[in-house]
Design a protein around this motif. Sequence first.
Motif, PDB file in Angstrom:
ATOM      1  N   PRO A 124       0.801  -1.221   0.000  1.00 47.49           N
ATOM      2  CA  PRO A 124       0.000   0.000   0.000  1.00 47.49           C
ATOM      3  C   PRO A 124       0.838   1.277   0.000  1.00 47.49           C
ATOM      4  CG  PRO A 124      -0.216  -1.147   2.102  1.00 47.49           C
ATOM      5  CD  PRO A 124       0.579  -2.021   1.196  1.00 47.49           C
ATOM      6  N   THR A 125       2.000   1.236   0.593  1.00 44.62           N
ATOM      7  CA  THR A 125       2.869   2.426   0.632  1.00 44.62           C
ATOM      8  C   THR A 125       3.341   2.778  -0.778  1.00 44.62           C
ATOM      9  OG1 THR A 125       3.618   1.756   2.826  1.00 44.62           O
ATOM     10  CG2 THR A 125       4.901   3.441   1.698  1.00 44.62           C
ATOM     11  N   ALA A 126       3.771   1.774  -1.527  1.00 42.63           N
ATOM     12  CA  ALA A 126       4.230   2.007  -2.898  1.00 42.63           C
ATOM     13  C   ALA A 126       3.073   2.470  -3.779  1.00 42.63           C
ATOM     14  CB  ALA A 126       4.857   0.746  -3.464  1.00 42.63           C
ATOM     15  N   GLU A 127       1.912   1.873  -3.593  1.00 43.34           N
ATOM     16  CA  GLU A 127       0.745   2.272  -4.385  1.00 43.34           C
ATOM     17  C   GLU A 127       0.349   3.714  -4.088  1.00 43.34           C
ATOM     18  OE1 GLU A 127      -0.907   0.587  -6.784  1.00 43.34           O
ATOM     19  OE2 GLU A 127       0.619  -0.971  -6.588  1.00 43.34           O
ATOM     20  N   LEU A 128       0.412   4.103  -2.820  1.00 47.28           N
ATOM     21  CA  LEU A 128       0.075   5.469  -2.428  1.00 47.28           C
ATOM     22  C   LEU A 128       1.045   6.466  -3.054  1.00 47.28           C
ATOM     23  CD1 LEU A 128      -1.660   7.413  -0.828  1.00 47.28           C
ATOM     24  CD2 LEU A 128      -0.193   6.977   1.152  1.00 47.28           C
ATOM     25  N   LYS A 129       2.335   6.114  -3.092  1.00 48.49           N
ATOM     26  CA  LYS A 129       3.328   6.987  -3.724  1.00 48.49           C
ATOM     27  C   LYS A 129       3.042   7.145  -5.208  1.00 48.49           C
ATOM     28  CE  LYS A 129       7.139   6.393  -0.528  1.00 48.49           C
ATOM     29  NZ  LYS A 129       8.515   5.940  -0.327  1.00 48.49           N
ATOM     30  N   GLN A 130       2.646   6.065  -5.878  1.00 50.00           N
ATOM     31  CA  GLN A 130       2.311   6.135  -7.299  1.00 50.00           C
ATOM     32  C   GLN A 130       1.101   7.042  -7.529  1.00 50.00           C
ATOM     33  OE1 GLN A 130       1.829   2.060  -8.546  1.00 50.00           O
ATOM     34  NE2 GLN A 130       3.851   2.077  -9.546  1.00 50.00           N
ATOM     35  N   VAL A 131       0.117   6.938  -6.673  1.00 50.50           N
ATOM     36  CA  VAL A 131      -1.081   7.779  -6.789  1.00 50.50           C
ATOM     37  C   VAL A 131      -0.704   9.244  -6.601  1.00 50.50           C
ATOM     38  CG1 VAL A 131      -3.259   8.371  -5.668  1.00 50.50           C
ATOM     39  CG2 VAL A 131      -2.705   5.985  -6.118  1.00 50.50           C
ATOM     40  N   GLN A 132       0.147   9.532  -5.627  1.00 44.42           N
ATOM     41  CA  GLN A 132       0.546  10.912  -5.371  1.00 44.42           C
ATOM     42  C   GLN A 132       1.340  11.482  -6.541  1.00 44.42           C
ATOM     43  OE1 GLN A 132       2.500  10.431  -1.611  1.00 44.42           O
ATOM     44  NE2 GLN A 132       0.605  10.731  -0.437  1.00 44.42           N
ATOM     45  N   VAL A 133       2.223  10.688  -7.134  1.00 47.56           N
ATOM     46  CA  VAL A 133       2.987  11.149  -8.294  1.00 47.56           C
ATOM     47  C   VAL A 133       2.044  11.407  -9.462  1.00 47.56           C
ATOM     48  CG1 VAL A 133       4.665  10.415 -10.036  1.00 47.56           C
ATOM     49  CG2 VAL A 133       5.140  10.071  -7.617  1.00 47.56           C
ATOM     50  N   PHE A 134       1.088  10.533  -9.677  1.00 51.92           N
ATOM     51  CA  PHE A 134       0.128  10.684 -10.762  1.00 51.92           C
ATOM     52  C   PHE A 134      -0.708  11.954 -10.582  1.00 51.92           C
ATOM     53  CE2 PHE A 134      -4.030   9.758 -12.702  1.00 51.92           C
ATOM     54  CZ  PHE A 134      -3.606   9.546 -14.008  1.00 51.92           C
ATOM     55  N   LYS A 135      -1.147  12.214  -9.359  1.00 49.93           N
ATOM     56  CA  LYS A 135      -1.928  13.412  -9.084  1.00 49.93           C
ATOM     57  C   LYS A 135      -1.095  14.671  -9.278  1.00 49.93           C
ATOM     58  CE  LYS A 135      -4.573  13.548  -5.515  1.00 49.93           C
ATOM     59  NZ  LYS A 135      -5.025  13.450  -4.115  1.00 49.93           N
ATOM     60  N   LYS A 136       0.177  14.614  -8.886  1.00 53.51           N
ATOM     61  CA  LYS A 136       1.047  15.776  -9.042  1.00 53.51           C
ATOM     62  C   LYS A 136       1.268  16.088 -10.518  1.00 53.51           C
ATOM     63  CE  LYS A 136       5.388  17.745  -7.515  1.00 53.51           C
ATOM     64  NZ  LYS A 136       6.586  17.588  -6.708  1.00 53.51           N
ATOM     65  N   LEU A 137       1.436  15.081 -11.346  1.00 56.68           N
ATOM     66  CA  LEU A 137       1.594  15.296 -12.780  1.00 56.68           C
ATOM     67  C   LEU A 137       0.354  15.949 -13.384  1.00 56.68           C
ATOM     68  CD1 LEU A 137       3.379  12.035 -13.954  1.00 56.68           C
ATOM     69  CD2 LEU A 137       4.331  14.331 -13.819  1.00 56.68           C
ATOM     70  N   GLY A 138      -0.807  15.616 -12.862  1.00 59.71           N
ATOM     71  CA  GLY A 138      -2.042  16.208 -13.346  1.00 59.71           C
ATOM     72  C   GLY A 138      -2.182  17.671 -12.982  1.00 59.71           C
ATOM     73  N   ARG A 139      -1.474  18.109 -11.939  1.00 59.76           N
ATOM     74  CA  ARG A 139      -1.566  19.502 -11.507  1.00 59.76           C
ATOM     75  C   ARG A 139      -0.555  20.397 -12.204  1.00 59.76           C
ATOM     76  NH1 ARG A 139      -2.149  17.094  -6.195  1.00 59.76           N
ATOM     77  NH2 ARG A 139       0.063  17.401  -5.879  1.00 59.76           N
ATOM     78  N   ILE A 140       0.399  19.833 -12.896  1.00 62.00           N
ATOM     79  CA  ILE A 140       1.427  20.642 -13.553  1.00 62.00           C
ATOM     80  C   ILE A 140       0.798  21.388 -14.720  1.00 62.00           C
ATOM     81  CG2 ILE A 140       3.561  20.558 -14.892  1.00 62.00           C
ATOM     82  CD1 ILE A 140       4.390  18.172 -13.194  1.00 62.00           C
ATOM     83  N   ARG A 141       1.018  22.688 -14.753  1.00 60.50           N
ATOM     84  CA  ARG A 141       0.458  23.512 -15.823  1.00 60.50           C
ATOM     85  C   ARG A 141       1.329  23.397 -17.074  1.00 60.50           C
ATOM     86  NH1 ARG A 141      -3.155  27.833 -13.978  1.00 60.50           N
ATOM     87  NH2 ARG A 141      -3.505  27.488 -11.783  1.00 60.50           N
ATOM     88  N   PRO A 142       0.704  23.462 -18.242  1.00 59.03           N
ATOM     89  CA  PRO A 142       1.478  23.323 -19.472  1.00 59.03           C
ATOM     90  C   PRO A 142       2.292  24.565 -19.831  1.00 59.03           C
ATOM     91  CG  PRO A 142      -0.822  23.689 -19.976  1.00 59.03           C
ATOM     92  CD  PRO A 142      -0.726  23.547 -18.485  1.00 59.03           C
ATOM     93  N   TYR A 143       2.169  25.621 -19.082  1.00 60.41           N
ATOM     94  CA  TYR A 143       2.932  26.831 -19.352  1.00 60.41           C
ATOM     95  C   TYR A 143       3.623  27.271 -18.068  1.00 60.41           C
ATOM     96  CZ  TYR A 143      -1.200  28.940 -17.260  1.00 60.41           C
ATOM     97  OH  TYR A 143      -2.225  29.244 -16.416  1.00 60.41           O
TER      98      TYR A 143
END
Length: 68
Positions: free
Chosen positions: A6-25
Motif C-alpha cells: 500500500p505504501t508504494a501504491e500510495l506513492k504512485q497515486v501521489q505522483v500521478f496526481k502531481k503530474l495532473g496539476r502541472i500547468r502546461p505553461y
Amino acid sequence: MPDFDPTAELKQVQVFKKLGRIRPYSQGRSQLDPYTAELLALHDSGARPADLQAWLKMPPRRLKVAHS
C-alpha cells in the motif's frame, strides 16, 4: 494475489496526481504578455472586449481567448 504494497501504491497515486496539476505553461506567463502594449492601446482607442478578442484571433496571432 501478488504482494500488495500500500505504501508504494500510495506513492504512485501521489505522483500521478502531481503530474495532473502541472500547468502546461510557465507560471506567471500569459500568451497575452507579448501583446500588452497593443491591447492597451486598442482599449484606450475605444475597442470593446469583443474587438480585442477578434484582434487576437486574426493572423499572425491566432490566439483563442475567453471574453472575460
